[in-house]
Design an enzyme around this catalytic site. Structure first.
Site, mmCIF file in Angstrom:
data_model
loop_
_atom_site.group_PDB
_atom_site.id
_atom_site.type_symbol
_atom_site.label_atom_id
_atom_site.label_comp_id
_atom_site.label_asym_id
_atom_site.label_seq_id
_atom_site.Cartn_x
_atom_site.Cartn_y
_atom_site.Cartn_z
ATOM 1 N N HIS A 72 0.865 -1.496 0.099
ATOM 2 C CA HIS A 72 0.350 0.243 0.159
ATOM 3 C C HIS A 72 1.301 1.387 0.211
ATOM 4 C CE1 HIS A 72 -3.848 2.367 1.253
ATOM 5 N NE2 HIS A 72 -2.660 3.304 1.779
ATOM 6 N N GLU A 73 1.313 1.241 0.947
ATOM 7 C CA GLU A 73 2.653 2.244 0.826
ATOM 8 C C GLU A 73 3.746 3.167 -0.006
ATOM 9 O OE1 GLU A 73 1.673 4.638 2.930
ATOM 10 O OE2 GLU A 73 0.846 3.222 4.344
ATOM 11 N N HIS A 76 1.484 4.593 -2.964
ATOM 12 C CA HIS A 76 2.098 6.135 -2.796
ATOM 13 C C HIS A 76 3.152 6.382 -2.723
ATOM 14 C CE1 HIS A 76 -1.414 6.537 -0.486
ATOM 15 N NE2 HIS A 76 -1.667 5.502 0.391
ATOM 16 N N ASP A 148 -7.517 8.040 2.464
ATOM 17 C CA ASP A 148 -7.250 7.789 1.214
ATOM 18 C C ASP A 148 -8.301 8.538 0.449
ATOM 19 O OD1 ASP A 148 -4.248 7.684 1.922
ATOM 20 O OD2 ASP A 148 -4.328 5.235 1.297
HETATM 21 ZN ZN ZN Z 1 -2.843 5.581 2.071
#
Ligand code: ZN
Length: 254
Positions: A72-73, A76, A148
């Site tokens: 997930h990170e 980003h 988010d």
């Molecule tokens: Zn996030």
């Protein structure tokens, strides 16, 4: 070495008093380890504390969760590096803090008075990158993207109803109610028909969907980099901006 420019870039919107608090917090952290000097990691930790709450070191992830949060990170982070108008990644971590499982700290390149449509769109793409990365590379999605989506939707909605940046044209449907980045009350002064409300919702959805597709394209193109960052996060938990760029440019950390 402490780079003041980096600190100011990572603390957008901080007042003089906020910065003073930040340095006090950093001094306390240094004192706790009997050091007379504030080091860069004291400041790092202080910024994280002020913005996200204290680290929850005692909370342990399962291996599956760790992988989920890392991808997930990483999503980003890679979008922050690859998109022309996205905010810069200052740091990415899977150490849980406050309400967040992990987080990617993104800040504008420079503090500006205006934001362009391309900047707002790329910010949305970056926000959606966490979920998209989970979907593409884990094959299952988590609740980790909740915040988010809240931010992305708020920006898209402001583009439609306040900034005249959608197919509905340059009409203001809602009064600005403060920064779109701090969350907002959707039920604010509504003075339009149900028909217009529907059109607004459709436009917001279109913007989000187009940004989602862009995130998918960019992350697929950079699949190897997403794996690289995620693997390192699983191992060492936190990567600074410098680490991320070193990995993207050389494929390894020195
Ligand atoms: Zn996030």
């Amino acid at each position: 070495k402490i780079n003041l420019e980096d600190i100011s870039r990572r603390t957008p919107g901080f007042s003089g008093a906020d910065l003073e608090n930040l340095l006090n917090e950093a001094a306390l952290l240094a004192a706790r380890e009997n050091r007379k000097e504030i080091k860069i990691y004291d400041i790092d930790e202080a910024i994280d504390r002020v913005m996200m709450g204290p680290a929850k070191r005692s909370r342990k992830y399962s291996e599956e969760e760790k992988k989920q949060v890392s991808y997930h990170e990483s999503g980003h982070a890679i979008l922050g590096v690859k998109l022309d108008n996205a905010e810069t990644v200052q740091k990415v971590t899977i150490v849980p803090r406050g309400q967040a499982g992990g987080y990617a700290m993104m800040t504008p390149d420079k503090e500006t008075f205006l934001q362009t449509k391309s900047q707002l769109l790329d910010t949305i793409v970056g926000l959606l990158g966490g979920r998209v990365s989970e979907e593409l590379f884990i094959g299952d999605v988590s609740t980790g993207a909740h915040n988010d989506f809240q931010k992305a939707t708020a920006i898209a909605r402001a583009m439609v109803t306040e900034y005249g940046m959608s197919n509905l044209g340059p009409v203001q449907y809602e009064k600005p109610t403060g920064s779109v980045f701090l969350g907002r009350d959707y039920m604010s002064d509504k003075n339009f028909s149900d028909q217009v409300a529907l059109e607004i919702d459709n436009e917001v959805r279109r913007i989000i969907e187009e940004c989602y597709d862009k995130a998918r394209v960019v992350l697929k193109e950079n699949e190897l980099l997403v794996h690289l960052i995620a693997t390192h996060l699983m191992e060492i938990e936190t990567l600074t901006k410098e680490d991320i760029y070193e990995l993207v440019e050389t494929g390894q950390l020195s």
